[in-house]
Design a protein around this motif. Structure first.
Motif, PDB file in Angstrom:
ATOM      1  N   TYR A 109       1.057  -1.156   0.163  1.00 53.85           N
ATOM      2  CA  TYR A 109       0.053   0.079   0.039  1.00 53.85           C
ATOM      3  C   TYR A 109       0.949   1.224  -0.107  1.00 53.85           C
ATOM      4  CZ  TYR A 109      -3.524   3.290   1.480  1.00 53.85           C
ATOM      5  OH  TYR A 109      -4.537   4.227   1.400  1.00 53.85           O
ATOM      6  N   ASP A 110       1.970   1.166   0.764  1.00 55.20           N
ATOM      7  CA  ASP A 110       2.747   2.569   0.850  1.00 55.20           C
ATOM      8  C   ASP A 110       3.599   2.415  -0.619  1.00 55.20           C
ATOM      9  OD1 ASP A 110       2.009   2.772   3.503  1.00 55.20           O
ATOM     10  OD2 ASP A 110       3.749   1.863   4.323  1.00 55.20           O
ATOM     11  N   SER A 111       3.932   1.602  -0.986  1.00 50.01           N
ATOM     12  CA  SER A 111       4.385   1.518  -2.273  1.00 50.01           C
ATOM     13  C   SER A 111       3.681   2.115  -3.337  1.00 50.01           C
ATOM     14  CB  SER A 111       4.942   0.367  -2.727  1.00 50.01           C
ATOM     15  OG  SER A 111       5.619   0.188  -3.934  1.00 50.01           O
ATOM     16  N   ILE A 112       2.127   1.983  -3.366  1.00 51.81           N
ATOM     17  CA  ILE A 112       1.651   2.600  -4.275  1.00 51.81           C
ATOM     18  C   ILE A 112       1.456   4.070  -3.869  1.00 51.81           C
ATOM     19  CG2 ILE A 112      -1.056   2.687  -5.209  1.00 51.81           C
ATOM     20  CD1 ILE A 112      -0.933  -0.364  -4.815  1.00 51.81           C
ATOM     21  N   GLU A 113       1.144   4.352  -2.646  1.00 48.65           N
ATOM     22  CA  GLU A 113       0.833   5.544  -2.379  1.00 48.65           C
ATOM     23  C   GLU A 113       2.017   6.720  -2.266  1.00 48.65           C
ATOM     24  OE1 GLU A 113      -1.520   8.367   0.021  1.00 48.65           O
ATOM     25  OE2 GLU A 113      -1.909   6.483  -0.850  1.00 48.65           O
ATOM     26  N   ASN A 114       3.392   5.928  -2.344  1.00 45.16           N
ATOM     27  CA  ASN A 114       4.517   6.858  -2.478  1.00 45.16           C
ATOM     28  C   ASN A 114       4.926   6.731  -4.056  1.00 45.16           C
ATOM     29  OD1 ASN A 114       4.509   7.383   0.328  1.00 45.16           O
ATOM     30  ND2 ASN A 114       5.860   5.614   0.557  1.00 45.16           N
ATOM     31  N   THR A 162      -1.327  -9.610 -10.814  1.00 43.13           N
ATOM     32  CA  THR A 162      -1.800  -9.042 -12.335  1.00 43.13           C
ATOM     33  C   THR A 162      -1.552  -7.840 -12.462  1.00 43.13           C
ATOM     34  OG1 THR A 162      -3.881 -10.534 -12.203  1.00 43.13           O
ATOM     35  CG2 THR A 162      -3.815  -8.732 -13.812  1.00 43.13           C
ATOM     36  N   VAL A 163      -1.722  -6.776 -11.487  1.00 45.91           N
ATOM     37  CA  VAL A 163      -1.122  -5.515 -11.503  1.00 45.91           C
ATOM     38  C   VAL A 163       0.316  -5.298 -11.608  1.00 45.91           C
ATOM     39  CG1 VAL A 163      -1.358  -3.120 -10.430  1.00 45.91           C
ATOM     40  CG2 VAL A 163      -3.348  -4.485 -10.488  1.00 45.91           C
ATOM     41  N   SER A 164       0.786  -6.061 -11.051  1.00 48.60           N
ATOM     42  CA  SER A 164       2.250  -6.178 -10.900  1.00 48.60           C
ATOM     43  C   SER A 164       2.778  -6.316 -12.492  1.00 48.60           C
ATOM     44  CB  SER A 164       3.223  -6.945  -9.825  1.00 48.60           C
ATOM     45  OG  SER A 164       4.346  -6.994 -10.133  1.00 48.60           O
ATOM     46  N   ASN A 165       2.505  -7.591 -13.041  1.00 50.27           N
ATOM     47  CA  ASN A 165       2.735  -7.925 -14.383  1.00 50.27           C
ATOM     48  C   ASN A 165       2.365  -6.813 -15.349  1.00 50.27           C
ATOM     49  OD1 ASN A 165       3.780 -10.092 -13.565  1.00 50.27           O
ATOM     50  ND2 ASN A 165       1.888 -11.345 -13.669  1.00 50.27           N
ATOM     51  N   LEU A 166       1.023  -6.094 -15.035  1.00 49.37           N
ATOM     52  CA  LEU A 166       0.851  -5.455 -16.316  1.00 49.37           C
ATOM     53  C   LEU A 166       1.824  -3.846 -16.116  1.00 49.37           C
ATOM     54  CD1 LEU A 166      -1.282  -4.266 -18.108  1.00 49.37           C
ATOM     55  CD2 LEU A 166      -2.419  -3.072 -15.841  1.00 49.37           C
ATOM     56  N   ARG A 167       1.999  -3.486 -14.980  1.00 49.11           N
ATOM     57  CA  ARG A 167       3.142  -2.403 -14.891  1.00 49.11           C
ATOM     58  C   ARG A 167       4.609  -2.922 -15.355  1.00 49.11           C
ATOM     59  NH1 ARG A 167       4.306   0.693  -9.225  1.00 49.11           N
ATOM     60  NH2 ARG A 167       5.259   1.924 -11.015  1.00 49.11           N
ATOM     61  N   SER A 168       5.072  -4.299 -15.229  1.00 44.61           N
ATOM     62  CA  SER A 168       6.481  -4.700 -15.720  1.00 44.61           C
ATOM     63  C   SER A 168       6.233  -4.717 -17.474  1.00 44.61           C
ATOM     64  CB  SER A 168       6.635  -5.980 -15.151  1.00 44.61           C
ATOM     65  OG  SER A 168       6.743  -5.933 -13.627  1.00 44.61           O
ATOM     66  N   GLU A 169       5.184  -5.211 -17.931  1.00 42.31           N
ATOM     67  CA  GLU A 169       4.946  -5.348 -19.064  1.00 42.31           C
ATOM     68  C   GLU A 169       4.781  -3.892 -19.744  1.00 42.31           C
ATOM     69  OE1 GLU A 169       1.422  -7.671 -19.905  1.00 42.31           O
ATOM     70  OE2 GLU A 169       2.436  -9.407 -19.074  1.00 42.31           O
ATOM     71  N   ALA A 170       4.165  -3.091 -19.260  1.00 39.88           N
ATOM     72  CA  ALA A 170       4.101  -1.584 -19.875  1.00 39.88           C
ATOM     73  C   ALA A 170       5.427  -0.778 -19.900  1.00 39.88           C
ATOM     74  CB  ALA A 170       3.209  -0.782 -18.964  1.00 39.88           C
ATOM     75  N   GLU A 171       6.341  -1.180 -18.795  1.00 35.98           N
ATOM     76  CA  GLU A 171       7.468  -0.823 -18.936  1.00 35.98           C
ATOM     77  C   GLU A 171       8.408  -1.309 -20.047  1.00 35.98           C
ATOM     78  OE1 GLU A 171      10.125   2.208 -16.962  1.00 35.98           O
ATOM     79  OE2 GLU A 171       7.963   1.585 -16.589  1.00 35.98           O
ATOM     80  N   ASN A 187      -1.117   2.189 -21.123  1.00 28.35           N
ATOM     81  CA  ASN A 187      -0.826   3.568 -20.921  1.00 28.35           C
ATOM     82  C   ASN A 187      -0.909   4.057 -19.521  1.00 28.35           C
ATOM     83  OD1 ASN A 187      -3.666   4.116 -20.133  1.00 28.35           O
ATOM     84  ND2 ASN A 187      -4.212   4.345 -22.320  1.00 28.35           N
ATOM     85  N   SER A 188      -0.495   5.306 -19.153  1.00 28.10           N
ATOM     86  CA  SER A 188      -0.217   5.475 -17.816  1.00 28.10           C
ATOM     87  C   SER A 188      -1.453   5.823 -16.837  1.00 28.10           C
ATOM     88  CB  SER A 188       0.716   6.884 -17.608  1.00 28.10           C
ATOM     89  OG  SER A 188      -0.022   7.529 -18.308  1.00 28.10           O
ATOM     90  N   GLU A 189      -2.410   6.264 -17.958  1.00 24.04           N
ATOM     91  CA  GLU A 189      -3.886   6.195 -17.086  1.00 24.04           C
ATOM     92  C   GLU A 189      -4.269   5.285 -16.737  1.00 24.04           C
ATOM     93  OE1 GLU A 189      -2.815   7.686 -19.974  1.00 24.04           O
ATOM     94  OE2 GLU A 189      -2.927   9.710 -19.977  1.00 24.04           O
ATOM     95  N   ASN A 190      -4.238   3.912 -17.428  1.00 24.14           N
ATOM     96  CA  ASN A 190      -4.681   2.652 -17.045  1.00 24.14           C
ATOM     97  C   ASN A 190      -4.099   2.073 -15.955  1.00 24.14           C
ATOM     98  OD1 ASN A 190      -6.864   0.422 -17.433  1.00 24.14           O
ATOM     99  ND2 ASN A 190      -4.597  -0.680 -18.400  1.00 24.14           N
ATOM    100  N   ILE A 191      -2.854   2.156 -15.910  1.00 23.93           N
ATOM    101  CA  ILE A 191      -1.798   1.750 -14.916  1.00 23.93           C
ATOM    102  C   ILE A 191      -2.337   2.496 -13.470  1.00 23.93           C
ATOM    103  CG2 ILE A 191       0.624   1.692 -14.085  1.00 23.93           C
ATOM    104  CD1 ILE A 191      -0.291  -0.210 -16.334  1.00 23.93           C
ATOM    105  N   ASP A 192      -2.455   3.708 -13.712  1.00 20.19           N
ATOM    106  CA  ASP A 192      -2.649   4.431 -12.241  1.00 20.19           C
ATOM    107  C   ASP A 192      -4.223   4.119 -11.982  1.00 20.19           C
ATOM    108  OD1 ASP A 192      -0.394   5.863 -12.443  1.00 20.19           O
ATOM    109  OD2 ASP A 192      -1.037   7.381 -13.283  1.00 20.19           O
ATOM    110  N   ARG A 193      -5.067   3.873 -12.693  1.00 22.27           N
ATOM    111  CA  ARG A 193      -6.338   3.207 -12.287  1.00 22.27           C
ATOM    112  C   ARG A 193      -6.350   1.939 -11.732  1.00 22.27           C
ATOM    113  NH1 ARG A 193      -8.454   4.998 -16.476  1.00 22.27           N
ATOM    114  NH2 ARG A 193      -8.259   3.036 -17.870  1.00 22.27           N
ATOM    115  N   GLN A 194      -5.609   1.073 -12.426  1.00 23.56           N
ATOM    116  CA  GLN A 194      -5.194  -0.338 -11.558  1.00 23.56           C
ATOM    117  C   GLN A 194      -4.731  -0.081 -10.346  1.00 23.56           C
ATOM    118  OE1 GLN A 194      -6.917  -2.799 -13.113  1.00 23.56           O
ATOM    119  NE2 GLN A 194      -7.722  -1.543 -14.669  1.00 23.56           N
ATOM    120  N   LEU A 195      -3.897   0.580 -10.069  1.00 24.15           N
ATOM    121  CA  LEU A 195      -2.973   0.799  -8.848  1.00 24.15           C
ATOM    122  C   LEU A 195      -3.946   1.202  -7.773  1.00 24.15           C
ATOM    123  CD1 LEU A 195       0.275   2.165 -10.025  1.00 24.15           C
ATOM    124  CD2 LEU A 195      -0.046  -0.248  -9.038  1.00 24.15           C
ATOM    125  N   GLU A 196      -4.886   2.196  -7.872  1.00 23.52           N
ATOM    126  CA  GLU A 196      -5.713   2.733  -7.262  1.00 23.52           C
ATOM    127  C   GLU A 196      -6.948   1.632  -6.689  1.00 23.52           C
ATOM    128  OE1 GLU A 196      -6.320   5.682  -5.557  1.00 23.52           O
ATOM    129  OE2 GLU A 196      -3.989   6.162  -6.239  1.00 23.52           O
TER     130      GLU A 196
END
Length: 213
Positions: A109-114, A162-171, A187-196
């Motif tokens: 949670y802190d990782s996403i928040e920060n 799933t979210v972690s893999n999505l971020r890694s693939e996006a990068e 894209n960054s908008e979708n990644i941020d939405r998934q993280l929230e």
């Protein structure tokens, strides 16, 4: 005349010799009948009980146990402390496992928040996944597998992975997918939405874990 008196005295003493003793006894100093007239030592003073002396304290001052400098943070990550001090009525290994997951989820949670980078976030999620896999196998055939806390933890593990893999693939594929239709998934908008979404789920599961009995 004088001779007559002497004869009279001899006659008296010869008739009653106790008279001479009485005469002699009466002439002695009457101090003998009074006993010792000197100064006697005060024997009672030597045998008087000693007054109890007030004992001095061992320490000069008592240390304040609840002073601010003596307080220590609660070691929630210490299973023995949680088991014995915090929750004496919850001694099962299952509860100890749940408390470990609370710490793991709080770090994600802190990782996403920060807004930590992908590598740090992925490392924390991977650590969570490994613990969740062990947790799943440990209680798979036990009554704990029917608990809501057990089920929600495993669901959250899949979601976080799933979210972690999505971020890694996006990068990794971001430069090549910019012109394709699938590029919008990374894209960054979708990644941020998934993280929230993930952060909200983590909050809900932490509440469930803390209320578990």
């Amino acid at each position: 005349m004088k001779k007559s008196l002497i004869l009279l005295a001899v006659l008296i003493f010869s008739i009653n010799p106790s008279f001479a003793f009485f005469w002699q006894n009466d002439s002695t100093d009457d101090t003998e009948s009074k006993g010792y007239l000197g100064t006697l030592p005060n024997l009672t003073k030597e045998h008087e009980p000693n007054e109890p002396s007030e004992s001095a304290p061992i320490f000069d001052k008592t240390q304040q146990f609840h002073s601010q400098n003596e307080l220590r943070p609660i070691p929630r990550d210490d299973a023995s402390f949680v088991n014995i001090i915090l929750k004496p009525d919850k001694t099962s290994p299952y509860i100890n496992d749940l408390n470990e997951f609370i710490l793991i989820l709080e770090k994600i949670y802190d990782s996403i928040e920060n807004r930590e980078d992908v590598q740090k976030f992925a490392a924390k999620v991977y650590f969570f996944k490994k613990h969740a896999d062990y947790f799943r196998d440990k209680y798979a055939n036990k009554p704990e597998s029917f608990y809501i806390s057990y089920q929600k933890l495993l669901e959250l593990s899949l979601r976080a992975n799933t979210v972690s893999n999505l971020r890694s693939e996006a990068e990794k594929y971001k430069p090549y997918l910019a012109y394709s239709g699938t590029g919008k998934v990374y894209n960054s908008e979708n990644i941020d939405r998934q993280l929230e979404y993930l952060k909200s789920e983590i909050e809900s599961v932490i509440v469930i874990l803390k209320e578990a009995e």
